[in-house]
Design a protein around this motif. Structure first.
Motif, PDB file in Angstrom:
ATOM      1  N   HIS A  59      -7.974  -2.501  20.103  1.00  0.00           N
ATOM      2  CA  HIS A  59      -8.158  -1.581  18.982  1.00  0.00           C
ATOM      3  C   HIS A  59      -7.106  -1.875  17.916  1.00  0.00           C
ATOM      4  O   HIS A  59      -6.013  -1.302  17.906  1.00  0.00           O
ATOM      5  CB  HIS A  59      -8.046  -0.132  19.446  1.00  0.00           C
ATOM      6  N   PHE A  60      -7.439  -2.801  17.020  1.00  0.00           N
ATOM      7  CA  PHE A  60      -6.544  -3.132  15.919  1.00  0.00           C
ATOM      8  C   PHE A  60      -6.843  -2.241  14.723  1.00  0.00           C
ATOM      9  O   PHE A  60      -7.899  -1.612  14.641  1.00  0.00           O
ATOM     10  CB  PHE A  60      -6.710  -4.600  15.502  1.00  0.00           C
ATOM     11  N   GLN A  61      -5.908  -2.223  13.772  1.00  0.00           N
ATOM     12  CA  GLN A  61      -6.141  -1.441  12.570  1.00  0.00           C
ATOM     13  C   GLN A  61      -7.234  -2.087  11.731  1.00  0.00           C
ATOM     14  O   GLN A  61      -7.656  -3.222  11.970  1.00  0.00           O
ATOM     15  CB  GLN A  61      -4.849  -1.329  11.753  1.00  0.00           C
ATOM     16  N   GLN A  62      -7.720  -1.377  10.753  1.00  0.00           N
ATOM     17  CA  GLN A  62      -8.789  -1.867   9.891  1.00  0.00           C
ATOM     18  C   GLN A  62      -8.381  -3.170   9.215  1.00  0.00           C
ATOM     19  O   GLN A  62      -7.208  -3.400   8.936  1.00  0.00           O
ATOM     20  CB  GLN A  62      -9.126  -0.809   8.837  1.00  0.00           C
ATOM     21  N   ASP A  63      -9.356  -4.023   8.954  1.00  0.00           N
ATOM     22  CA  ASP A  63      -9.164  -5.318   8.292  1.00  0.00           C
ATOM     23  C   ASP A  63      -8.429  -6.331   9.168  1.00  0.00           C
ATOM     24  O   ASP A  63      -7.760  -7.239   8.670  1.00  0.00           O
ATOM     25  CB  ASP A  63      -8.420  -5.155   6.954  1.00  0.00           C
ATOM     26  N   SER A  64      -8.550  -6.214  10.486  1.00  0.00           N
ATOM     27  CA  SER A  64      -7.932  -7.180  11.385  1.00  0.00           C
ATOM     28  C   SER A  64      -8.792  -8.440  11.494  1.00  0.00           C
ATOM     29  O   SER A  64     -10.007  -8.412  11.310  1.00  0.00           O
ATOM     30  CB  SER A  64      -7.739  -6.571  12.777  1.00  0.00           C
ATOM     31  N   PHE A 210      -4.209  -9.970   9.199  1.00  0.00           N
ATOM     32  CA  PHE A 210      -4.858  -8.825   8.550  1.00  0.00           C
ATOM     33  C   PHE A 210      -5.143  -9.170   7.095  1.00  0.00           C
ATOM     34  O   PHE A 210      -4.419  -9.942   6.474  1.00  0.00           O
ATOM     35  CB  PHE A 210      -3.940  -7.595   8.544  1.00  0.00           C
ATOM     36  N   SER A 212      -4.734  -7.735   3.535  1.00  0.00           N
ATOM     37  CA  SER A 212      -3.863  -6.717   2.937  1.00  0.00           C
ATOM     38  C   SER A 212      -4.620  -5.881   1.923  1.00  0.00           C
ATOM     39  O   SER A 212      -5.576  -6.351   1.311  1.00  0.00           O
ATOM     40  CB  SER A 212      -2.668  -7.375   2.254  1.00  0.00           C
TER      41      SER A 212
END
Length: 212
Positions: A59-64, A210, A212
């Motif tokens: 579960h990575f943050q958005q835009d991974s 990611f 940015s």
């Protein structure tokens, strides 16, 4: 994208496995013990190469952005195109013992997908860079775009790509296969790189960076 091979062995590798098994049975039939043993080892290595493991996307943050291939990070550098715009270039080396299944780096639409058939020369051969079989894929568009190039080296099977232009792709989904090759990822300058040279990466699981 309709491709969804979830069998324990990648279907694209069935022919190679069958050929290795037939070779072993032939040597067994003629009582060639040494060659039977060696072909048996070859069969086991072939099965291992074409394994198709399930991968759970962390579960990575958005835009991974996750790795598209198993292997080792060989280099990370900043490059400039003809317009003077900078990008990050990440090279992953995949060997015979790495899982050969390729996976989507992030959920997006595929803007380009091209497979160029060619040779399967050793990377030390001067002409290998221009003659070897390769697959070029562009995931996403604009500032959220990852360009990928898979380049084959010595291998018994060619690159398999089940993506097409304008197809939808989900992060971590299987889209093809490459045995023993080099994968180059080009990330836009607005991204952050999250790996180091020498790191071992796993397709669909290892965080590459990611947007940015």
């Amino acid at each position: 994208m309709n491709y969804n091979d979830t069998f324990i062995i990648a279907k694209d590798g069935f022919k190679c496995i069958a050929a290795s098994a037939a070779l072993m049975l032939f040597f067994m039939a003629i009582d060639a013990d040494l060659f039977s043993f060696l072909s048996g080892v070859l069969l086991l290595v072939t099965i291992w190469t074409f394994r198709n493991p399930e991968r759970t996307i962390p579960h990575f943050q958005q835009d991974s952005i996750v790795s598209v291939a198993d292997g080792v990070i060989r280099s990370i550098e900043t490059i400039e195109d003809a317009k003077g715009e900078s990008s990050y270039k990440i090279v992953i080396k995949s060997g015979f013992l790495d899982a050969s299944v390729l996976r989507v780096p992030f959920s997006c639409e595929v803007s380009e997908a091209e497979l160029l058939y060619g040779a399967r020369l050793n990377s030390l051969t001067p002409l290998s860079d221009s003659l070897n079989e390769q697959c070029r894929i562009v995931f996403g568009r604009g500032k959220k775009q990852v360009r990928v190039m898979h380049k084959l080296q010595i291998s018994s099977v060619g690159i398999k790509n089940h993506l097409s232009e304008k197809s939808r792709a989900v992060q971590g989904a299987r889209y093809g296969l490459m045995v023993n090759g080099k994968t180059t990822l080009i990330l836009p300058v607005n991204s952050r790189v999250a790996v180091k040279v020498g790191a071992k990466v796993r397709a669909g699981e290892t965080l590459i960076g990611f947007f940015s």
